[in-house]
Design an enzyme around this catalytic site. Structure first.
Site, short mmCIF file in Angstrom:
data_model
loop_
_atom_site.label_atom_id
_atom_site.label_comp_id
_atom_site.label_asym_id
_atom_site.label_seq_id
_atom_site.Cartn_x
_atom_site.Cartn_y
_atom_site.Cartn_z
CE LYS A 9 -4.01 -2.06 2.29
NZ LYS A 9 -5.05 -1.85 3.34
CE1 TYR A 49 -9.47 -2.81 0.19
CE2 TYR A 49 -8.62 -0.88 -0.93
CZ TYR A 49 -8.41 -2.02 -0.16
OH TYR A 49 -7.13 -2.35 0.25
CG PHE A 57 -13.30 1.62 7.20
CD1 PHE A 57 -12.85 1.07 6.00
CD2 PHE A 57 -14.07 0.82 8.04
CE1 PHE A 57 -13.14 -0.25 5.65
CE2 PHE A 57 -14.36 -0.51 7.69
CZ PHE A 57 -13.89 -1.02 6.49
NE ARG A 85 -7.56 -12.90 5.34
CZ ARG A 85 -7.88 -11.65 5.08
NH1 ARG A 85 -7.55 -11.09 3.93
NH2 ARG A 85 -8.54 -10.93 5.96
CB THR A 91 -7.23 -5.31 9.90
OG1 THR A 91 -7.82 -6.41 9.19
CG2 THR A 91 -7.48 -4.02 9.16
NE ARG A 102 -2.53 -5.62 7.02
CZ ARG A 102 -3.68 -6.20 6.67
NH1 ARG A 102 -4.20 -7.12 7.44
NH2 ARG A 102 -4.27 -5.85 5.55
CG ASN A 112 -3.75 -2.13 6.71
OD1 ASN A 112 -3.64 -1.69 5.57
ND2 ASN A 112 -4.69 -2.97 7.07
CG HIS A 115 -5.65 -5.93 -0.08
ND1 HIS A 115 -6.85 -5.86 0.59
CD2 HIS A 115 -5.84 -6.80 -1.10
CE1 HIS A 115 -7.73 -6.65 -0.02
NE2 HIS A 115 -7.14 -7.22 -1.05
CD GLU A 126 -8.97 -8.77 -3.67
OE1 GLU A 126 -7.82 -9.10 -3.32
OE2 GLU A 126 -9.84 -8.38 -2.86
P1 CMP Z 1 -7.47 -4.33 3.62
O1 CMP Z 1 -6.99 -5.70 3.92
O2 CMP Z 1 -6.87 -3.64 2.47
O3 CMP Z 1 -9.06 -4.36 3.40
C1 CMP Z 1 -9.89 -3.28 3.70
C2 CMP Z 1 -9.19 -2.19 4.41
O4 CMP Z 1 -10.02 -1.29 5.09
C3 CMP Z 1 -8.32 -2.79 5.49
O5 CMP Z 1 -7.23 -3.45 4.90
C4 CMP Z 1 -8.00 -1.58 6.33
O6 CMP Z 1 -6.87 -0.87 5.86
C5 CMP Z 1 -9.23 -0.74 6.12
N1 CMP Z 1 -10.01 -0.75 7.34
C6 CMP Z 1 -10.70 -1.75 7.86
N2 CMP Z 1 -11.29 -1.40 9.01
C7 CMP Z 1 -10.94 -0.13 9.21
C8 CMP Z 1 -11.23 0.78 10.23
N3 CMP Z 1 -12.02 0.47 11.26
N4 CMP Z 1 -10.69 2.01 10.12
C9 CMP Z 1 -9.92 2.32 9.06
N5 CMP Z 1 -9.63 1.48 8.05
C10 CMP Z 1 -10.12 0.27 8.14
#
Ligand code: CMP
Length: 139
Positions: A9, A49, A57, A85, A91, A102, A112, A115, A126
């Site tokens: 990212k 997304y 968010f 994962r 996350t 992470r 973070n 993905h 994807e």
């Molecule tokens: P990702 O695995 O890319 O999939 C969806 C993304 O949404 C996740 O990683 C986070 O970066 C983001 N995300 C999920 N929950 C939250 C949250 N509560 N606040 C901010 N970002 C979020």
């Protein structure tokens, strides 16, 4: 063997962690099958997304994912989706296990570092999102 999609990212690319993250993935046994750098526009980020549309968010997520270049990467391994994962961790980096990507490189739940696809079905969708000629190239 199966495939999954990782995206390094904008936070990790900007911080100069791309090489370390790719090395980490290779050391975990993933084979890098395809990789590119991309700059998503808002329409593309919203589409990628779309399952999160309406979540509180979502706007921040789109803003962040369009803030700089990303590195979508197709990875191959046994049980690739689950293993990736496990390798990237939770996350929220505060909740991620020690030694996960992470935990090592993410700033926050929103920023973070990486993905990973969450199912084989989504991995296919994807991968095709970023690598439209992937199947044809690898026949
Ligand atoms: P990702 O695995 O890319 O999939 C969806 C993304 O949404 C996740 O990683 C986070 O970066 C983001 N995300 C999920 N929950 C939250 C949250 N509560 N606040 C901010 N970002 C979020």
């Amino acid at each position: 063997m199966s495939l999954t999609l990782a995206i390094i990212k904008p936070d990790a690319v900007a911080a100069g962690y791309s090489g370390k993250i790719i090395s980490h993935l290779e050391a975990e046994g993933f084979k890098v099958c395809a990789m590119r750098m991309a700059r998503l526009n808002r329409t593309q980020a919203r589409a990628f997304y779309e399952v999160h549309e309406g979540r509180p968010f979502f706007d921040d997520l789109v803003e962040f994912m369009t803030s700089g270049p990303v590195i979508p990467t197709v990875l191959e391994a046994d049980d690739a989706v689950r293993r990736l994962r496990d390798t990237i961790g939770a996350t929220d980096p505060d909740e991620a296990d020690e030694g996960t990507i992470r935990k090592l490189y993410a700033e926050s739940k929103g920023r973070n570092a990486i993905h990973a696809s969450d199912s084989d079905a989504n991995a296919g969708i994807e991968i095709n999102f970023f690598f439209s000629s992937y199947e044809r190239l690898h026949l």
